[in-house]
Design a protein around this motif. Structure first.
Motif, short mmCIF file in Angstrom:
data_model
loop_
_atom_site.label_atom_id
_atom_site.label_comp_id
_atom_site.label_asym_id
_atom_site.label_seq_id
_atom_site.Cartn_x
_atom_site.Cartn_y
_atom_site.Cartn_z
N GLY A 1 -34.74 -105.38 31.59
CA GLY A 1 -33.31 -105.41 31.27
C GLY A 1 -33.01 -104.79 29.93
N ILE A 2 -33.84 -105.08 28.93
CA ILE A 2 -33.65 -104.51 27.61
C ILE A 2 -33.86 -103.00 27.64
N GLN A 3 -34.89 -102.54 28.37
CA GLN A 3 -35.14 -101.10 28.46
C GLN A 3 -34.01 -100.36 29.18
N SER A 4 -33.49 -100.95 30.24
CA SER A 4 -32.39 -100.28 30.95
C SER A 4 -31.10 -100.30 30.12
N ALA A 5 -30.89 -101.35 29.34
CA ALA A 5 -29.70 -101.41 28.49
C ALA A 5 -29.77 -100.40 27.34
N SER A 6 -30.99 -100.12 26.88
CA SER A 6 -31.15 -99.18 25.77
C SER A 6 -31.21 -97.74 26.25
N GLY A 7 -31.19 -97.54 27.56
CA GLY A 7 -31.20 -96.19 28.12
C GLY A 7 -32.59 -95.62 28.29
N GLY A 8 -33.61 -96.47 28.16
CA GLY A 8 -35.00 -95.98 28.25
C GLY A 8 -35.58 -96.10 29.56
#
Length: 105
Positions: free
Chosen positions: A98-105
């Protein structure tokens, strides 16, 4: 209260080690040359910590902590910390994704 101090230390240290082990594979994007055995060992350890046996042990631990909280043998704050820690441990992969998808990674 004396007996619960050992249980508190054991659960805290076990949770800390588990979270540290889970953080290693998540941060390794590309495997350096020669790190195959290390990555395989960490993957095995992660599978062991999050497998069926670990799930059964976590369910029993949450049940034991809940029972101790209800009977007044454990501090409610520490009991809630243990239970939240188990949720974070088993949800770490989803949290990182979730954090990676929110940061665009």
């Amino acid at each position: 209260m004396h007996g619960s101090n050992g249980l508190q230390r054991l659960l805290s240290s076990g949770l800390a080690v588990s979270l540290a082990v889970m953080a290693v594979p998540a941060s390794a994007q590309a495997d350096p040359q020669g790190s195959g055995p290390i990555v395989n060992a960490l993957s095995w350890l992660q599978g062991t910590l999050l497998g069926n046996v670990a799930t059964a042990v976590a369910v029993m631990a949450v049940a034991a902590v809940g029972f101790m909280m209800l009977t007044g043998r454990m501090n409610w704050r520490f009991g809630a910390t243990v239970i939240i820690g188990v949720f974070i441990l088993f949800g770490a992969g989803t949290i990182v994704a979730g954090i990676q998808s929110a940061s665009g990674g």
